[in-house]
Write a protein that holds these residues in place. Structure first.
Motif, short mmCIF file in Angstrom:
data_model
loop_
_atom_site.label_atom_id
_atom_site.label_comp_id
_atom_site.label_asym_id
_atom_site.label_seq_id
_atom_site.Cartn_x
_atom_site.Cartn_y
_atom_site.Cartn_z
N ALA A 157 48.87 37.34 19.70
CA ALA A 157 50.24 37.27 19.18
C ALA A 157 50.89 35.94 19.54
O ALA A 157 51.54 35.30 18.70
CB ALA A 157 51.07 38.43 19.74
N ALA A 158 50.72 35.52 20.79
CA ALA A 158 51.29 34.24 21.21
C ALA A 158 50.69 33.09 20.41
O ALA A 158 51.40 32.14 20.03
CB ALA A 158 51.05 34.03 22.71
N SER A 159 49.40 33.18 20.13
CA SER A 159 48.74 32.12 19.35
C SER A 159 49.28 32.08 17.93
O SER A 159 49.55 31.00 17.39
CB SER A 159 47.22 32.36 19.35
OG SER A 159 46.71 32.34 20.66
N ALA A 160 49.43 33.25 17.31
CA ALA A 160 49.96 33.30 15.94
C ALA A 160 51.38 32.74 15.90
O ALA A 160 51.75 32.00 14.97
CB ALA A 160 49.94 34.74 15.43
N TYR A 161 52.16 33.06 16.91
CA TYR A 161 53.53 32.56 17.00
C TYR A 161 53.53 31.03 17.10
O TYR A 161 54.29 30.35 16.38
CB TYR A 161 54.20 33.18 18.23
CG TYR A 161 55.52 32.56 18.62
CD1 TYR A 161 56.65 32.73 17.82
CD2 TYR A 161 55.65 31.82 19.80
CE1 TYR A 161 57.87 32.16 18.17
CE2 TYR A 161 56.86 31.27 20.16
CZ TYR A 161 57.97 31.43 19.35
OH TYR A 161 59.17 30.87 19.70
N LYS A 162 52.65 30.49 17.93
CA LYS A 162 52.64 29.03 18.12
C LYS A 162 52.10 28.30 16.91
O LYS A 162 52.55 27.19 16.59
CB LYS A 162 51.84 28.69 19.39
CG LYS A 162 52.62 29.11 20.64
CD LYS A 162 51.90 28.81 21.93
CE LYS A 162 52.76 29.24 23.12
NZ LYS A 162 52.08 29.03 24.40
N VAL A 163 51.16 28.90 16.19
CA VAL A 163 50.73 28.30 14.92
C VAL A 163 51.90 28.29 13.93
O VAL A 163 52.12 27.31 13.22
CB VAL A 163 49.52 29.04 14.33
CG1 VAL A 163 49.21 28.53 12.92
CG2 VAL A 163 48.29 28.87 15.21
N GLY A 164 52.66 29.39 13.91
CA GLY A 164 53.83 29.44 13.04
C GLY A 164 54.83 28.34 13.35
O GLY A 164 55.35 27.68 12.44
N ALA A 207 57.14 22.93 12.05
CA ALA A 207 57.37 21.52 12.36
C ALA A 207 56.76 20.62 11.29
O ALA A 207 57.30 19.55 10.98
CB ALA A 207 56.79 21.19 13.73
N GLU A 208 55.62 21.05 10.72
CA GLU A 208 54.95 20.27 9.68
C GLU A 208 55.64 20.43 8.32
O GLU A 208 55.40 19.62 7.41
CB GLU A 208 53.49 20.72 9.57
CG GLU A 208 52.66 20.37 10.80
CD GLU A 208 51.31 21.08 10.84
OE1 GLU A 208 50.51 20.76 11.73
OE2 GLU A 208 51.07 21.97 9.99
N HIS A 209 56.45 21.47 8.18
CA HIS A 209 57.16 21.74 6.92
C HIS A 209 58.65 21.91 7.22
O HIS A 209 59.16 23.03 7.23
CB HIS A 209 56.61 23.00 6.24
CG HIS A 209 55.16 22.92 5.90
ND1 HIS A 209 54.16 23.20 6.82
CD2 HIS A 209 54.52 22.57 4.74
CE1 HIS A 209 52.98 23.06 6.23
NE2 HIS A 209 53.17 22.67 4.99
N GLU A 224 54.08 32.37 4.54
CA GLU A 224 53.20 33.31 5.26
C GLU A 224 53.00 32.93 6.72
O GLU A 224 52.75 33.79 7.56
CB GLU A 224 51.85 33.43 4.55
CG GLU A 224 51.94 34.08 3.17
CD GLU A 224 52.50 35.50 3.20
OE1 GLU A 224 52.26 36.22 4.19
OE2 GLU A 224 53.20 35.87 2.22
N PHE A 225 53.13 31.64 7.07
CA PHE A 225 52.94 31.25 8.47
C PHE A 225 54.05 31.77 9.37
O PHE A 225 53.96 31.68 10.60
CB PHE A 225 52.74 29.73 8.62
CG PHE A 225 53.86 28.88 8.08
CD1 PHE A 225 55.09 28.81 8.71
CD2 PHE A 225 53.66 28.10 6.93
CE1 PHE A 225 56.11 27.99 8.23
CE2 PHE A 225 54.67 27.28 6.44
CZ PHE A 225 55.90 27.22 7.09
N ASN A 226 55.10 32.31 8.78
CA ASN A 226 56.17 32.90 9.57
C ASN A 226 55.89 34.35 9.99
O ASN A 226 56.72 34.98 10.63
CB ASN A 226 57.48 32.89 8.77
CG ASN A 226 57.97 31.48 8.49
OD1 ASN A 226 58.43 30.78 9.39
ND2 ASN A 226 57.87 31.06 7.23
#
Length: 410
Positions: free
Chosen positions: A214-221, A226-228, A236-238
Motif C-alpha cells: 500500500a505504501a509503495s502504491a501511494y508513493k508511485v501515485g 509530480a510528473e503530471h 488511475e495512478f491516484n
C-alpha cells in the motif's frame, strides 16, 4: 468517506487462470521463487519476481530485471494469456480454505484516503522494503498484487455480493495448496452504483495485510502526480488495487514465537520466574490457546498452559493484546528480548504451520516455543482507530490473496 471505485481490469484468460494465479511475491525467497516458476512457467510469480528469469549472478534489483517484468507482462497481454475488460466494474473474489469462505470486493482505493487516514494502518513500513515494489509498479505501470483491506460489514454490500454469486463465476479453481478460488464479475450498472454509494457511507477502511504494498502504491501515485502537474485526481495512478472484506468473514491466525535460549536460566528457574506473572500448568497434549490471556509453552519436550494473572491484563488497545502481554511481561523482562524486530534470538512462526512446527523448531534450532491466541479483527480495528501500531508479528491472515488474477494498469 471512503472512495472505493470500479476499474477496468486486466485478468487472465479463463483457460490459464489456475496456472497464472500466484502467492504474493514476498512469500518466497529467491531460490524458492525460481523453483516455483520452474514448476509452473505460467505463474505470475515470474512477473512479480522477474529475477527468476536471470541467473543468481544478476542483482535482483537491477534495472534490467524490472524491465524484464514489463516485457513479460506486455507479452502476456499480446499473446492472449491476459485480456482487458472494456468496462469499469467491481469483481467478487471468494477464497475457501478448510470449508470456510471469505468473500471480498475487488476494487481500487484512493491514495488520498490512504494519506488522510480514511484507510487506517496498524503497522509501520520500512522504506528499504518499499523500494522494490515502487520500482516494479512504476516500471510495469501496473499494480499486480492487491492490498488486503477490511471494513465493518454493510448490508447493502452483502446483498450485492450475494446477488452476483447467483451467476456463473468467471473462474473457479483449486490451487495446489488446497485453497479454492472463485471470481465473479458485477454485471449490473445498478449494482456497481449501489456498491460505490455504500462504500461512500463507510468512514473507515483498514489495511489488514499488505502495508508495504500500500505504501509503495501511494508513493508511485505521488511520483506520477509530480510528473503530471496538471493531474485531475481521476487518473488511475491516484488509486490502488485492493480486495475489501467484511470484518465478520475474516479469520486471523496466531503468530507464534520461538526463542533460542532461556537467557541463562535453568528450566526450573525459568518456570519459577514466570510464575510471578502467569499460572503455569503442565499439559498432556499440545496447547492451542482457546481464550484470550492464555498461552501455550513448549519446553524440553513438555507442553504447558500459561494464564496471565489479572494484574497484567491492561485495558489498552495495544498493551492489552496477547502478543504485547507476552512481550512486556515475559520475553523482555525474563528472556531479555528487548526488540523483537531486531533480536536474532527470537523467530516467528505463522499459525498456518501448526503446533508441530513449534515442536520441530525446539528440537532443532530453538529452546522454547510459545503458541498464541490470535489477535481478533476487532482488536486490529481498535488499534488502528486509536492511531496506534501493533507489536511486530501480531497477525497472520489466511488464506493469502493470489497475485496475477487482477491487474490494475496505471
Amino acid at each position: 468517506m471512503a472512495i472505493i471505485r470500479p476499474f477496468q481490469c486486466v485478468r487472465p484468460n479463463e483457460s490459464v487462470a489456475a496456472r497464472v494465479a500466484a502467492l504474493p511475491y514476498d512469500v518466497y525467497n529467491r531460490e524458492e521463487a525460481c523453483e516455483e516458476v520452474k514448476r509452473e512457467p505460467l505463474s505470475f510469480l515470474r512477473i512479480d519476481r522477474p529475477e527468476t528469469q536471470f541467473d543468481s549472478s544478476v542483482d535482483m534489483y537491477a534495472p534490467e530485471v524490472y524491465q524484464k517484468a514489463r516485457q513479460m507482462l506486455d507479452e502476456a497481454m499480446a499473446d492472449g494469456t491476459y485480456i482487458e475488460d472494456s468496462d469499469r466494474t467491481y469483481y467478487i473474489y471468494e477464497l475457501t480454505m478448510d470449508g470456510r469462505s471469505q468473500t471480498g470486493i475487488v476494487a481500487c482505493a484512493s491514495i488520498d484516503d490512504y494519506s488522510n487516514n480514511v484507510i487506517k494502518k496498524h503497522e509501520n513500513t520500512r522504506a528499504e522494503k518499499e523500494v522494490d515494489r515502487i520500482t516494479h509498479v512504476d516500471t510495469c505501470s501496473a499494480q499486480t498484487g492487491p492490498i488486503f483491506l477490511a471494513y465493518r460489514a454493510d448490508g447493502v454490500i452483502n446483498a450485492e455480493v450475494a446477488k452476483a454469486k447467483e451467476n456463473d463465476p468467471l473462474y473457479d479453481f483449486t490451487s495446489p495448496d488446497g485453497i479454492r478460488h472463485a471470481v465473479w464479475k458485477i454485471a449490473s450498472e445498478d449494482s456497481v452504483e449501489a456498491i460505490e454509494r455504500a462504500f461512500a457511507g463507510i468512514d473507515s477502511i483498514y489495511i489488514a495485510d499488505g502495508h508495504h504494498r500500500a505504501a509503495s502504491a501511494y508513493k508511485v501515485g505521488l511520483k506520477r502526480r509530480a510528473e503530471h502537474p496538471g493531474f485531475t485526481g481521476d487518473e488511475e495512478f491516484n488509486y490502488f488495487l485492493s480486495v475489501l472484506f467484511p470484518d465478520e468473514q475474516l479469520m486471523i491466525m496466531p503468530y507464534n514465537r520461538v526463542v533460542k535460549d532461556l537467557n541463562g536460566y535453568s528450566k526450573d528457574e525459568f518456570i519459577a520466574k514466570i510464575s510471578d506473572k502467569f499460572d503455569v500448568v503442565k499439559s498432556d497434549k499440545p496447547v492451542a490457546p482457546a481464550v484470550k490471556y492464555t498461552f501455550g509453552m513448549y519446553l524440553e519436550g513438555q507442553w504447558y498452559t500459561l494464564t496471565a494473572h489479572e494484574d497484567i491484563r491492561p485495558d489498552s488497545p495495544v498493551d492489552g493484546l496477547d502478543v504485547a502481554i507476552l512481550q512486556n511481561e515475559l520475553l523482555d523482562p525474563v528472556l531479555g528480548i528487548k526488540n523483537p524486530k531486531t533480536d536474532a534470538r527470537i523467530d516467528f512462526v505463522g499459525g498456518i504451520r501448526g503446533l508441530g512446527e513449534l515442536e520441530r523448531r525446539t528440537e532443532n534450532d530453538m529452546k522454547i516455543a510459545f503458541s498464541m491466541y490470535p489477535t481478533s479483527i476487532q482488536e486490529l480495528f481498535a488499534v488502528a482507530d486509536a492511531g496506534l501500531l501493533m507489536p511486530p508479528k501480531s497477525t497472520w491472515f489466511e488464506p493469502k490473496l493470489r497475485s496475477g488474477i487482477f491487474i490494475h494498469r496505471i
